[in-house]
Design a protein around this motif. Sequence first.
Motif, PDB file in Angstrom:
ATOM      1  N   GLN A  32       0.844  -1.195   0.000  1.00  0.00           N
ATOM      2  CA  GLN A  32       0.000   0.000   0.000  1.00  0.00           C
ATOM      3  C   GLN A  32       0.882   1.249   0.000  1.00  0.00           C
ATOM      4  O   GLN A  32       1.957   1.264   0.599  1.00  0.00           O
ATOM      5  N   VAL A  33       0.410   2.293  -0.669  1.00  0.00           N
ATOM      6  CA  VAL A  33       1.150   3.554  -0.762  1.00  0.00           C
ATOM      7  C   VAL A  33       0.259   4.701  -0.336  1.00  0.00           C
ATOM      8  O   VAL A  33      -0.920   4.755  -0.688  1.00  0.00           O
ATOM      9  N   GLN A  34       0.843   5.621   0.405  1.00  0.00           N
ATOM     10  CA  GLN A  34       0.162   6.854   0.806  1.00  0.00           C
ATOM     11  C   GLN A  34       1.069   8.022   0.460  1.00  0.00           C
ATOM     12  O   GLN A  34       2.263   8.016   0.786  1.00  0.00           O
ATOM     13  N   ILE A  35       0.532   9.031  -0.205  1.00  0.00           N
ATOM     14  CA  ILE A  35       1.321  10.219  -0.527  1.00  0.00           C
ATOM     15  C   ILE A  35       1.444  11.087   0.715  1.00  0.00           C
ATOM     16  O   ILE A  35       0.439  11.495   1.296  1.00  0.00           O
ATOM     17  N   PHE A  36       2.684  11.361   1.112  1.00  0.00           N
ATOM     18  CA  PHE A  36       2.916  12.229   2.270  1.00  0.00           C
ATOM     19  C   PHE A  36       3.031  13.691   1.825  1.00  0.00           C
ATOM     20  O   PHE A  36       2.370  14.569   2.352  1.00  0.00           O
ATOM     21  N   LYS A  37       3.897  13.930   0.833  1.00  0.00           N
ATOM     22  CA  LYS A  37       4.011  15.249   0.223  1.00  0.00           C
ATOM     23  C   LYS A  37       4.281  15.055  -1.262  1.00  0.00           C
ATOM     24  O   LYS A  37       4.919  14.094  -1.667  1.00  0.00           O
ATOM     25  N   GLY A  38       3.801  15.989  -2.064  1.00  0.00           N
ATOM     26  CA  GLY A  38       4.030  15.877  -3.492  1.00  0.00           C
ATOM     27  C   GLY A  38       4.167  17.231  -4.142  1.00  0.00           C
ATOM     28  O   GLY A  38       3.730  18.247  -3.594  1.00  0.00           O
ATOM     29  N   ARG A  39       4.788  17.244  -5.305  1.00  0.00           N
ATOM     30  CA  ARG A  39       4.948  18.495  -6.045  1.00  0.00           C
ATOM     31  C   ARG A  39       5.104  18.164  -7.529  1.00  0.00           C
ATOM     32  O   ARG A  39       5.482  17.058  -7.904  1.00  0.00           O
ATOM     33  N   LYS A  40       4.840  19.149  -8.394  1.00  0.00           N
ATOM     34  CA  LYS A  40       4.842  18.895  -9.828  1.00  0.00           C
ATOM     35  C   LYS A  40       5.134  20.184 -10.590  1.00  0.00           C
ATOM     36  O   LYS A  40       5.065  21.290 -10.048  1.00  0.00           O
ATOM     37  N   SER A  41       5.455  20.004 -11.867  1.00  0.00           N
ATOM     38  CA  SER A  41       5.514  21.112 -12.804  1.00  0.00           C
ATOM     39  C   SER A  41       5.399  20.532 -14.196  1.00  0.00           C
ATOM     40  O   SER A  41       5.897  19.440 -14.467  1.00  0.00           O
ATOM     41  N   GLN A  42       4.696  21.245 -15.100  1.00  0.00           N
ATOM     42  CA  GLN A  42       4.530  20.730 -16.452  1.00  0.00           C
ATOM     43  C   GLN A  42       4.282  21.869 -17.425  1.00  0.00           C
ATOM     44  O   GLN A  42       3.884  22.965 -17.046  1.00  0.00           O
ATOM     45  N   ASP A  43       4.567  21.596 -18.691  1.00  0.00           N
ATOM     46  CA  ASP A  43       4.341  22.541 -19.776  1.00  0.00           C
ATOM     47  C   ASP A  43       3.488  21.833 -20.817  1.00  0.00           C
ATOM     48  O   ASP A  43       3.993  21.145 -21.702  1.00  0.00           O
ATOM     49  N   VAL A  44       2.172  21.984 -20.700  1.00  0.00           N
ATOM     50  CA  VAL A  44       1.243  21.277 -21.577  1.00  0.00           C
ATOM     51  C   VAL A  44       1.419  21.710 -23.032  1.00  0.00           C
ATOM     52  O   VAL A  44       1.323  20.900 -23.952  1.00  0.00           O
TER      53      VAL A  44
END
Length: 433
Positions: free
Chosen positions: A200-212
């Motif tokens: 099982q996985v739980q997200i503790f902290k996350g971040r992203k960036s993208q250029d659609v």
Amino acid sequence: MKTKFTYKLTILISAFLLISTCSFAAEGNIRKKKEKNKVQQVIDTLKYNVYKGKIQDKKSKEPLIFATISVKGLNIATVSNNEGKFLLKIEKGLPVNTIEVSYIGYKNLNVPISTLKPKKNILALESAFVPLEEINIYPLDPELLVRGILKKVGENYSTSPNMMKGFYRETIRKNRTYVAISEAVVNIHKAGYKQARRDQVQIFKGRKSQDVKKMDTLLFKLQGGPTTALLLDVIKNPYNLFADDFIESYNFSLNSITRINEKIHYVIEFEQKKEIDIPLYYGMLYVEADNLALSSAKFSLNLSDPEEASSLFIKRKPIGVKVNPTSADYLVNYYEDNGKWYFNYARGEINFKCNWKRKLFNTNYSAMAEIAITDRTEDEIIKFKPADKFKSNQVLIEEVNNFADKNFWGAHNTIEPDQSIESAIRKLKRKAK
């Protein structure tokens, strides 16, 4: 006058081992704590000693990628990146004396923590040659070694559940340009290796960036995130590689003998038999000689039939484009602690060629996902609530917030980003403002 429509179409990639889906139940909590994190991130950094450096070959000075850097006596570790660089964060006050660096085919390097600087540490490893006289039993049949791996799982791997903390990263490139980057610190309930339960996985902290906009007419999404990445643990999930007909479907040969963590290993090469007409794998298995434990596996998908292989990866695509995988490569590593082996690191990368019927040039995309275990404990085992689990039908980049400043994860070990990824993050952050 004709109007040109630019439409965004989604390709969902659901290949085993590479892309996974996340249940980001913690997202709401992260938003609520956003202001608190702005203060906490500085405090976290002050609580941790940070060491950066590079792992390289002592003679050639070539970088050693995906080397393991661990803290002796503690279950804290990280890995070097594609340039051999590493980042290790250790909480102040812990009884830390030495770090250990290990890499396939090299002697382990023990380094006193007192000799490390915050930055620019160069740690050089020596090659390890294995004289034949050190081999007590030289196997004549590599197939017997593979059977031994499967037979001794209960002896060699932990049959008790573990709680792990990990760092996960996924990227998408269009040609040579990064167009999407997502990262997450994850909590993992790792089920025992003889238990039928899934990890099982739980997200503790996350971040992203993208250029659609840079994705042209295709919007690639990686489905599954860290949940699917854990499927690269082929000992826990044998159906992905070591299926029931694994022995009958492959030819095996003893490639060489090497050292990993000062232990002698057989290097077994495998490839699918010629009469097998479905896409299977080829690669190397690293098998510890004394106990027949799999400590590492490197393998790739056979893409001789690109259309058949494409069906394994592409979940949905627009009409008028042909998407074929050109390579699919995977890596999984384990480490030993007190006679038991544990999942340590996994990486998958798939490259695609996209050919539109009415376009002159092809477009190449690359999707990569990697997960590294940075901490582990056998205490306080917790099963996550259904609402908190990251699910296999989720897309990480849709679940997490944009990149914060560089101290956002001051309390956590991460995989040091390559220079190209660091540059991409800076560019994508500027466009997001």
